[in-house]
Enzyme design. Structure first.
Site, short mmCIF file in Angstrom:
data_model
loop_
_atom_site.label_atom_id
_atom_site.label_comp_id
_atom_site.label_asym_id
_atom_site.label_seq_id
_atom_site.Cartn_x
_atom_site.Cartn_y
_atom_site.Cartn_z
N GLU A 163 0.82 -1.35 -0.01
CA GLU A 163 0.08 0.04 0.03
C GLU A 163 0.98 1.43 -0.07
O GLU A 163 1.51 1.46 1.00
CB GLU A 163 -0.92 0.02 1.08
CG GLU A 163 -1.82 -1.36 1.58
CD GLU A 163 -2.65 -1.39 0.29
OE1 GLU A 163 -3.06 -0.43 -0.22
OE2 GLU A 163 -3.74 -2.28 0.57
N CYS B 187 -1.90 9.37 3.54
CA CYS B 187 -1.58 8.98 2.36
C CYS B 187 -2.76 9.56 1.49
O CYS B 187 -2.65 9.59 0.24
CB CYS B 187 -1.65 7.52 2.43
SG CYS B 187 -2.75 6.79 3.49
P1 NAD Z 1 8.56 4.97 4.24
O1 NAD Z 1 8.32 4.26 2.86
O2 NAD Z 1 9.63 6.00 4.36
O3 NAD Z 1 8.81 3.77 5.42
C1 NAD Z 1 7.63 2.86 5.61
C2 NAD Z 1 8.30 1.64 6.33
O4 NAD Z 1 9.21 1.09 5.40
C3 NAD Z 1 9.16 2.19 7.63
O5 NAD Z 1 8.98 1.25 8.65
C4 NAD Z 1 10.36 2.09 7.27
O6 NAD Z 1 11.31 1.96 8.25
C5 NAD Z 1 10.49 1.01 6.31
N1 NAD Z 1 11.81 0.62 5.28
C6 NAD Z 1 12.24 1.66 4.64
N2 NAD Z 1 13.13 1.08 3.97
C7 NAD Z 1 13.08 -0.26 4.05
C8 NAD Z 1 13.68 -1.23 3.67
N3 NAD Z 1 14.64 -1.01 2.51
N4 NAD Z 1 13.23 -2.52 3.82
C9 NAD Z 1 12.19 -2.75 4.52
N5 NAD Z 1 11.65 -1.75 5.08
C10 NAD Z 1 12.02 -0.48 4.96
O7 NAD Z 1 7.06 5.76 4.32
P2 NAD Z 1 6.62 6.66 5.50
O8 NAD Z 1 7.57 8.05 5.37
O9 NAD Z 1 6.86 6.09 6.98
O10 NAD Z 1 5.27 6.90 5.31
C11 NAD Z 1 4.75 7.88 4.28
C12 NAD Z 1 4.56 7.22 2.96
O11 NAD Z 1 3.35 6.14 3.27
C13 NAD Z 1 3.72 7.90 1.98
O12 NAD Z 1 4.17 7.76 0.81
C14 NAD Z 1 2.30 7.63 2.32
O13 NAD Z 1 1.50 8.19 1.18
C15 NAD Z 1 2.23 6.22 2.27
N6 NAD Z 1 1.26 5.64 2.88
C16 NAD Z 1 0.35 4.96 2.25
C17 NAD Z 1 -0.78 4.38 2.98
C18 NAD Z 1 -1.79 3.59 2.11
O14 NAD Z 1 -2.75 2.91 2.75
N7 NAD Z 1 -1.62 3.45 0.87
C19 NAD Z 1 -0.91 4.74 4.21
C20 NAD Z 1 -0.19 5.34 4.88
C21 NAD Z 1 0.86 6.01 4.49
#
Ligand code: NAD
Length: 530
Positions: A287, A321
């Site tokens: 997501e 999001c």
């Molecule tokens: P992010 O992608 O920076 O981080 C998300 C998670 O992934 C964190 O726990 C992070 O530590 C982890 N992560 C980072 N690199 C990784 C790797 N190489 N391997 C595994 N895990 C890793 O996102 P964020 O800044 O925490 O959240 C904001 C983003 O999330 C925005 O793009 C937003 O649109 C999206 N979002 C989407 C939804 C949805 O339902 N579609 C809901 C909420 C947020």
């Protein structure tokens, strides 16, 4: 602490908080949790509370002097141990049966609702949500458990009798859990988007390893504690904390993990989508982000539109999001619409989100504030007009936090980068269009497809929007939020195109099935055992 929980159910669509009981309960909870801030917490691996050699500090975006919590910097070995614990716990958890699993999880949901104010107060400090947003996030977590549980029940555990080609053959379709799932969560819904996907996996009979964002580990920890408290066995739910490069990378590469559910950015999600299935197919639900459009036509009620856009663009600082980050408005009503929107936006109170008068709080970290500043500079450089906001507040009391003002930008061409890239800050770009056709074309011309909204009281336009918009969640004439505010069992929530992989939304009727795989069972001669 007085925890007289008001009867009113608090969702993201709750328009006002003029409920004195609610306000007082929240103020008391803020006072109570203040004394808890700065504690050190462990990871939870099997029945072990594991502290690491090194820890990281989870600091509040309200005031970076406030350490909300300290968590271990997990290692690859910690993840391997969590995978092993989850693997060991799986057979008994599966064998327990869905009714017994549900009974445990429902108790957890009730405890979460009971503690709504405490968790919401912690969340306000941790990620800067205002009180209604934080209360909504906690209650959404409880309702996600309840809704996914009710779907399991409604589908009778996903065992379905099938047809038969011969009288002595009995065939049924059975959905079974895969085994061990990784649950990777973003910062912006610290409880609902760690607890919700974990609940889906657990109700289906899988065991899980949760990895929350390093900007928001505390509410995921509290979620795991509640599950353990109601009797979910050790190893069924594990928590590892630390950076993507070590903890995340091990989750990505460990072959003993059967499935993954990721919520976060497009960049990280796409990387995981590719790498998690490199050697063999494994289910992964991603997501991801959005660049969510609202369309305002000449047939709109402009007050309704201005209210809905304001709420969706600036609620939780544009860090949902589903945030509305671009508007296409028909030229004939553009000035009138923008005037109304600017007036409402200027009335937004930005400040410490633990205070009742603050509607907008801080963005999550320094990176976000830099993104905001750079986008405003870029807009100015490219000849845009900043109709509201554009600044970062440094007033007394806010100078150690990250407080941007809600920003409205007009005058950029609709192919400008700011109409395209997800920024995740309170910055809205507005483009004028000559027709609804043009608005729809621009709305769809993006790799994303998460949420979208329209304001129009013309049935033909509404039908055209519903027929052609490419997004997983859409709203028409919604004053409570042009593109935001989904609730379990009401609006399912998920993205199309670059916003999500599964085509089956969270919060909806097709979610739990994604954590299950089908087995066709044909038994000759007698009915298969239950
Ligand atoms: P992010 O992608 O920076 O981080 C998300 C998670 O992934 C964190 O726990 C992070 O530590 C982890 N992560 C980072 N690199 C990784 C790797 N190489 N391997 C595994 N895990 C890793 O996102 P964020 O800044 O925490 O959240 C904001 C983003 O999330 C925005 O793009 C937003 O649109 C999206 N979002 C989407 C939804 C949805 O339902 N579609 C809901 C909420 C947020």
């Amino acid at each position: 602490m007085a925890t007289a929980t008001p009867r009113m159910k608090i969702t993201y669509a709750t328009l006002s908080a003029d409920n004195e009981e609610l306000q007082t309960a929240f103020d008391e909870a803020v006072g109570a949790v203040r004394g808890e801030l700065g504690r050190s917490y462990p990871m939870i691996i099997g029945d072990e509370e594991r502290t690491g050699r090194q820890t990281f500090e989870d600091r509040s975006p309200i005031d970076t002097r406030i350490v909300v919590s300290r968590f271990p910097i997990g290692t690859r070995q910690d993840v391997r141990d969590a995978v092993a614990a989850a693997r060991r716990a799986f057979p008994a958890w599966r064998a327990l049966g869905w009714q017994a699993r549900l009974a445990l999880l429902r108790r957890a949901a009730d405890l979460i609702s009971e503690r709504q104010f405490r968790y919401a107060a912690l969340m306000s400090f941790e990620v800067g949500k205002n009180r209604l947003e934080a209360l909504g996030d906690v209650e959404e977590t409880a309702d996600l458990i309840r809704y996914y549980g009710s779907e399991m029940e409604r589908n009778d555990g996903f065992v379905r009798p099938m047809g038969s080609l011969s009288p002595d053959e009995h065939t049924r379709s059975v959905l079974k859990p895969h085994g061990v799932w990784a649950v990777i969560s973003p910062f912006n819904f610290p409880m609902a988007l760690s607890g919700g996907p974990a609940a889906g996996a657990l109700i289906a009979g899988n065991t899980v390893i949760m990895k929350p964002s390093s900007d928001a580990p505390l509410l995921a920890y509290e979620f795991v504690r509640v599950l353990r408290e109601v009797g979910v066995p050790a190893g069924v739910v594990n928590l590892v904390t630390g950076p993507g490069e070590s903890v995340g990378a091990e989750l990505e590469e460990n072959p003993d993990i059967d499935g993954m559910v990721f919520t976060g950015s497009y960049e990280v999600g796409m990387r995981l989508q590719r790498s998690f299935t490199r050697d063999y197919p494994r289910p992964i639900i991603t997501e991801m982000g959005g660049k969510n459009p609202a369309i305002v036509t000449a047939k709109a009620d402009l007050d309704e539109a201005a209210e809905g856009v304001m709420r969706a663009a600036f609620g939780y600082d544009g860090q949902k999001c589903s945030a509305n980050s671009r508007v296409y408005v028909e030229r004939a009503v553009a000035d009138a619409f923008v005037d109304k929107l600017v007036e409402r936006t200027r009335a937004i109170r930005v400040g410490d989100p633990t205070q009742r008068e603050s509607w907008m709080g801080p963005v999550i970290n320094e990176r976000a504030i830099n993104t905001f500043r750079a986008a405003v500079d870029e807009a100015r450089r490219d000849g845009a007009e900043i109709r509201a906001g554009g600044a970062v507040l440094t007033d007394a009391g806010l100078e150690r936090g990250y407080f941007p003002t809600p920003t409205i930008i007009t005058g950029l061409p609709t192919d400008h980068r700011l109409f395209r890239d997800e920024l995740f800050v309170p910055l809205l770009v507005i483009g004028e269009v000559g027709s609804v056709d043009e608005a729809l074309r621009l709305a769809n011309e993006t790799p994303y497809g998460l949420t979208a909204g329209i304001y129009s009281h013309d049935r033909g336009e509404i039908r055209q929007f519903l027929d052609t918009i490419e997004a997983g969640v859409v709203y028409v004439n919604r004053r409570a939020g042009a593109t935001t505010g989904a609730w379990p069992g009401i609006q399912s929530f998920g993205g199309w195109k670059g916003s999500g992989s599964s085509g089956k939304n969270g919060l909806g009727p097709y979610y739990v099935q994604q954590f299950l795989r089908e087995q066709s069972q044909t038994v000759v001669g007698e009915e298969p055992p239950a």
